[in-house]
Design a protein around this motif. Structure first.
Motif, PDB file in Angstrom:
ATOM      1  N   GLY A 232      -5.138 -15.297  -9.177  1.00  0.00           N
ATOM      2  CA  GLY A 232      -4.302 -14.755 -10.240  1.00  0.00           C
ATOM      3  C   GLY A 232      -4.370 -13.242 -10.375  1.00  0.00           C
ATOM      4  O   GLY A 232      -3.763 -12.673 -11.287  1.00  0.00           O
ATOM      5  N   PHE A 233      -5.120 -12.559  -9.475  1.00  0.00           N
ATOM      6  CA  PHE A 233      -5.126 -11.092  -9.509  1.00  0.00           C
ATOM      7  C   PHE A 233      -3.899 -10.579  -8.768  1.00  0.00           C
ATOM      8  O   PHE A 233      -3.253 -11.321  -8.036  1.00  0.00           O
ATOM      9  N   ALA A 234      -3.614  -9.275  -8.967  1.00  0.00           N
ATOM     10  CA  ALA A 234      -2.548  -8.675  -8.171  1.00  0.00           C
ATOM     11  C   ALA A 234      -3.041  -8.580  -6.737  1.00  0.00           C
ATOM     12  O   ALA A 234      -4.242  -8.527  -6.490  1.00  0.00           O
ATOM     13  N   GLN A 235      -2.095  -8.552  -5.784  1.00  0.00           N
ATOM     14  CA  GLN A 235      -2.470  -8.352  -4.388  1.00  0.00           C
ATOM     15  C   GLN A 235      -3.275  -7.073  -4.254  1.00  0.00           C
ATOM     16  O   GLN A 235      -2.916  -6.057  -4.845  1.00  0.00           O
ATOM     17  N   TYR A 236      -4.352  -7.116  -3.448  1.00  0.00           N
ATOM     18  CA  TYR A 236      -5.229  -5.950  -3.300  1.00  0.00           C
ATOM     19  C   TYR A 236      -4.469  -4.742  -2.770  1.00  0.00           C
ATOM     20  O   TYR A 236      -4.674  -3.621  -3.218  1.00  0.00           O
ATOM     21  N   THR A 237      -3.573  -4.969  -1.815  1.00  0.00           N
ATOM     22  CA  THR A 237      -2.878  -3.841  -1.196  1.00  0.00           C
ATOM     23  C   THR A 237      -1.595  -3.467  -1.932  1.00  0.00           C
ATOM     24  O   THR A 237      -0.855  -2.600  -1.499  1.00  0.00           O
ATOM     25  N   ALA A 238      -1.299  -4.156  -3.065  1.00  0.00           N
ATOM     26  CA  ALA A 238      -0.116  -3.779  -3.839  1.00  0.00           C
ATOM     27  C   ALA A 238      -0.583  -3.005  -5.072  1.00  0.00           C
ATOM     28  O   ALA A 238      -1.637  -3.269  -5.612  1.00  0.00           O
ATOM     29  N   GLY A 239       0.195  -2.026  -5.492  1.00  0.00           N
ATOM     30  CA  GLY A 239      -0.211  -1.227  -6.638  1.00  0.00           C
ATOM     31  C   GLY A 239       0.540  -1.607  -7.891  1.00  0.00           C
ATOM     32  O   GLY A 239       1.579  -2.252  -7.834  1.00  0.00           O
ATOM     33  N   SER A 240       0.000  -1.217  -9.059  1.00  0.00           N
ATOM     34  CA  SER A 240       0.714  -1.493 -10.301  1.00  0.00           C
ATOM     35  C   SER A 240       1.265  -0.208 -10.910  1.00  0.00           C
ATOM     36  O   SER A 240       2.096  -0.241 -11.799  1.00  0.00           O
ATOM     37  N   LYS A 241       0.803   0.936 -10.431  1.00  0.00           N
ATOM     38  CA  LYS A 241       1.285   2.198 -10.986  1.00  0.00           C
ATOM     39  C   LYS A 241       2.633   2.557 -10.381  1.00  0.00           C
ATOM     40  O   LYS A 241       2.902   2.248  -9.223  1.00  0.00           O
ATOM     41  N   THR A 242       3.473   3.253 -11.182  1.00  0.00           N
ATOM     42  CA  THR A 242       4.762   3.667 -10.645  1.00  0.00           C
ATOM     43  C   THR A 242       4.551   4.817  -9.665  1.00  0.00           C
ATOM     44  O   THR A 242       3.540   5.506  -9.710  1.00  0.00           O
ATOM     45  N   THR A 243       5.539   5.013  -8.798  1.00  0.00           N
ATOM     46  CA  THR A 243       5.452   6.093  -7.812  1.00  0.00           C
ATOM     47  C   THR A 243       5.311   7.444  -8.506  1.00  0.00           C
ATOM     48  O   THR A 243       4.521   8.288  -8.093  1.00  0.00           O
ATOM     49  N   VAL A 244       6.076   7.648  -9.583  1.00  0.00           N
ATOM     50  CA  VAL A 244       6.026   8.922 -10.302  1.00  0.00           C
ATOM     51  C   VAL A 244       4.620   9.168 -10.833  1.00  0.00           C
ATOM     52  O   VAL A 244       4.033  10.249 -10.647  1.00  0.00           O
ATOM     53  N   ASP A 245       4.036   8.155 -11.458  1.00  0.00           N
ATOM     54  CA  ASP A 245       2.707   8.305 -12.037  1.00  0.00           C
ATOM     55  C   ASP A 245       1.680   8.607 -10.959  1.00  0.00           C
ATOM     56  O   ASP A 245       0.842   9.506 -11.101  1.00  0.00           O
ATOM     57  N   LEU A 246       1.742   7.864  -9.859  1.00  0.00           N
ATOM     58  CA  LEU A 246       0.796   8.060  -8.763  1.00  0.00           C
ATOM     59  C   LEU A 246       0.916   9.472  -8.190  1.00  0.00           C
ATOM     60  O   LEU A 246      -0.076  10.120  -7.877  1.00  0.00           O
ATOM     61  N   PHE A 247       2.148   9.944  -8.086  1.00  0.00           N
ATOM     62  CA  PHE A 247       2.416  11.296  -7.575  1.00  0.00           C
ATOM     63  C   PHE A 247       1.752  12.346  -8.470  1.00  0.00           C
ATOM     64  O   PHE A 247       1.018  13.212  -8.007  1.00  0.00           O
ATOM     65  N   PHE A 248       1.992  12.242  -9.772  1.00  0.00           N
ATOM     66  CA  PHE A 248       1.448  13.243 -10.695  1.00  0.00           C
ATOM     67  C   PHE A 248      -0.072  13.151 -10.790  1.00  0.00           C
ATOM     68  O   PHE A 248      -0.759  14.156 -10.884  1.00  0.00           O
TER      69      PHE A 248
END
Lengths: 571, 86
Positions: A232-248
């Motif tokens: 029930g966890f998110a996939q390890y190699t998939a992210g939950s943060k948006t691209t914009v957030d990760l960029f900043f």
């Protein structure tokens, strides 16, 4: 020998080494106290920088963060290494040529203004204290876990050691102890990482082993993805943060790293401009050895944890993989770490079987730090490896604490006393102030270590945000723009600091919600916005006010040419 | 040691070009491969890693190290060319 005896031996032995170095490298002048006399060889400076930079957070917590948030942790891995590219190309060589002792030195002289200097001093002190509180606590925690002393006793032992070599030796003592501390910490991180990598995949290098194929025919990452999804966890190699957030976030961590005063000041200690560039290269190699192993340690650790607790077809209570193991069948490390509170098991359905998942059936609470601290035991490594990890964790925390304390004491004795309040004090008096300030700083840091403010974790965003939105842009413009003047730099720094502080305080302390975030940018990433605002405001204000005096423009021309750095240091 | 104004300007211009070249690679590898185009790259498998994930967690760090050393060597050459080395 018992584990306790080994741990005492390793930690005690490393302390004796640090103190020996401190006595050998006593500082006799302010120049030795502030910049180790300016004669540190680049390889040694690279090691010292790596130890200075890699704190208890890198050593103990980073692998745990990656392990539990997977893809989203990329921002930390890239941010905390990519900043060195900025340092090497945009800041270090020019600051070395400038040839003074501190970051506020540069900002105050380049912008010919004590207001600018004072703002830089305030930022330096806030950033460094934020950081150092966590380090002292880290020392205490390691002591209490491995040596069974009270956390507070651990903090006090750590204070005494740092006191000895930071106050006596200043930058000179710190530099050479950091070289030793780097060796201890990298050995302590890599030995278990390699053991673990061989055990899980049969591959020697943790760097490549994460992609290695397991007996099941799947790669480690694919196994981890499948296990995570099943639970029930998110996939390890998939992210939950948006691209914009990760960029900043990545940008804020990179620019923040490049703007941290205790890191910048290390580049003042080498003899030539060329050496400043080279030592940035060495520093990043030494850092990368640990950082590129982190994803492996994180991945293996998580596979190990899930399989130990939830079981394989052979060990699970029901005979079906990933459904839970009987408590009495779980190896003994589990109970040992239960005692420290890092792992908690609550048998919700009273079946005596431990089960870990993201759903309501979950019975396990795991502290992230366990990924590094308990890894050697989970992998059943020999006792000396466990003792080594303890010595490594202490080395990581102490080396960073010492670097930070030095920056704080220098800011007070040099930038406030000598440059702002009383320029007439002699070199000897200044040194006395520096040692006095170091003592006060250690006491304050120790106080925070014993009574940790509840907000330490939150304020780390503040340290990087402040560095990215004030120190970094001010130095950058000071080097690359001859036109930048006092008014522009001061206005830029004030806007950068105010906007970043306001955003972080609102979302971290005043209960701001996720929906209210601008473009979904989390507080950790807002330093980037503050930095952009700083650049814009500085540009506009400076273009409306008079250009800097000719001698300042001459300074800028000067720092752009490498030759004469050795001479610049002596003026 | 004084160099002419033209020489100083030419040195600085070449220095900036070197910085811009390497910083572009830095940007493409970290913010490009590791953040912006990561989903597309993940479709490609690379030694058991989805390629985007590899860049974001390991590959970018290797490139950062290589970039700094390439920069060191370029600058050493440039410093000698303009005779500003120490």
């Amino acid at each position: 020998m018992s584990l306790d005896a080994l741990t005492f031996l390793f930690v005690g032995g490393s302390f004796a080494l640090y103190i020996g170095i401190a006595i050998w490298a006593r500082a006799g002048s302010t120049k030795e106290f502030y910049v180790a006399g300016g004669g540190v060889p680049p390889v040694a400076n690279g090691m010292a920088t790596a130890a200075d930079w890699m704190s208890a957070a890198s050593f103990i917590s980073l692998a745990g963060i990656v392990s539990f948030i997977g893809r989203d942790a990329s921002a930390y891995l890239m941010g905390w290494t990519g900043g060195y590219v900025l340092l090497a190309m945009l800041l270090a060589p020019y600051l070395r040529k400038f040839g003074k002792f501190t970051v506020p030195d540069f900002i105050g002289d380049r912008y010919y203004s004590n207001t600018a200097r004072t703002i830089a001093v305030i930022c330096t002190i806030i950033i460094s204290f934020t950081y150092v509180a966590g380090q002292m606590r880290g020392v205490g925690i390691v002591f209490s876990r491995y040596l069974h002393v009270d956390i507070n006793t651990g903090v006090i032992i750590g204070m005494a050691i740092v006191f000895f070599y930071a106050v006596l030796g200043g930058m000179k003592g710190i530099t050479y102890t950091q070289v030793a501390q780097y060796c201890v910490l990298i050995l302590a991180f890599m030995v278990p990482a390699i053991f673990l990598s061989v055990q899980v995949t049969g591959h020697f290098l943790p760097q490549t082993a994460l992609g290695a194929t397991l007996d099941s025919g799947q790669s480690v990452l694919a196994t981890l993805d499948a296990l995570s999804v099943e639970l029930g966890f998110a996939q390890y190699t998939a992210g939950s943060k948006t691209t914009v957030d990760l960029f900043f976030m990545t940008a804020a961590l990179m620019c923040g790293t490049a703007g941290l005063p205790h890191v910048i000041v290390r580049f003042f200690t080498v003899p030539r401009v060329k050496d400043a560039r080279i030592s940035a290269g060495w520093a990043l190699i030494f850092i990368a050895i640990l950082y590129t192993s982190v994803p492996g340690v994180a991945g293996f650790g998580r596979v190990n944890l899930i399989q130990t607790v939830n079981g394989t077809a052979e060990t699970a209570a029901s005979g079906v993989a990933n459904t839970g193991v009987k408590y009495e069948d779980i190896p003994e490390w589990f109970a040992r770490w239960e005692n420290t509170g890092l792992i908690k098991w609550e048998d919700k359905n009273n079946d005596g079987v431990v089960f870990y998942s993201k759903t309501d059936e979950n019975e396990l609470t795991v502290n992230r730090d366990i990924m590094v601290l308990a890894n050697p035991e989970i992998a059943q490594l020999p006792a000396w490896v466990i003792a080594l990890v303890a010595a490594g964790a202490v080395a990581a925390a102490l080396s960073t604490a010492a670097g930070l304390l030095l920056v704080i004491s220098t800011s007070i004795s040099h930038d406030l006393m000598k440059k702002t309040i009383n320029p007439n004090i002699t070199d000897k008096q200044e040194l006395l102030y520096a040692r006095g300030a170091a003592i006060v700083a250690i006491l304050v840091a120790g106080y925070f270590g014993v009574n940790p403010p509840g907000f330490v974790a939150q304020v780390v965003a503040l340290a990087f945000g402040l560095a990215a939105s004030s120190v970094f842009p001010a130095i950058l413009m000071g080097i690359f723009s001859k036109r930048m003047n006092t008014q522009g730099a001061v206005a830029g720094m004030i806007v950068g600091i105010a906007s970043t502080m306001a955003y972080i305080v609102y979302f971290k302390f005043m209960g701001g919600t996720k929906d209210e975030m601008w473009f979904g940018i989390s507080p950790e990433g807002f330093g980037t916005v503050g930095m952009i605002l700083n650049f814009l405001v500085a540009k506009i204000v400076s273009s409306m006010t008079s250009e800097p005096p000719a001698e300042i423009q001459q300074i800028v021309e000067d720092i752009r040419i490498p030759r004469g750095a050795g001479a610049a240091q002596d003026h | 040691m004084s160099m002419t104004k033209e020489n100083a300007q030419a040195y600085w211009g070449e220095n900036l070009r070197i910085i811009i070249t390497y910083m572009s690679i830095w940007f493409v590898v970290s913010f490009g491969c590791g953040v912006l185009f990561v989903d597309a790259l993940d479709q490609i498998q690379f030694f058991g890693f989805p390629l985007g994930f590899w860049f974001a967690q390991q590959g970018s760090i290797f490139v950062f190290v290589a970039l700094i050393w390439a920069y060191v060597s370029s600058m050493n050459k440039l410093d000698e060319k303009y005779d500003v080395h120490e």
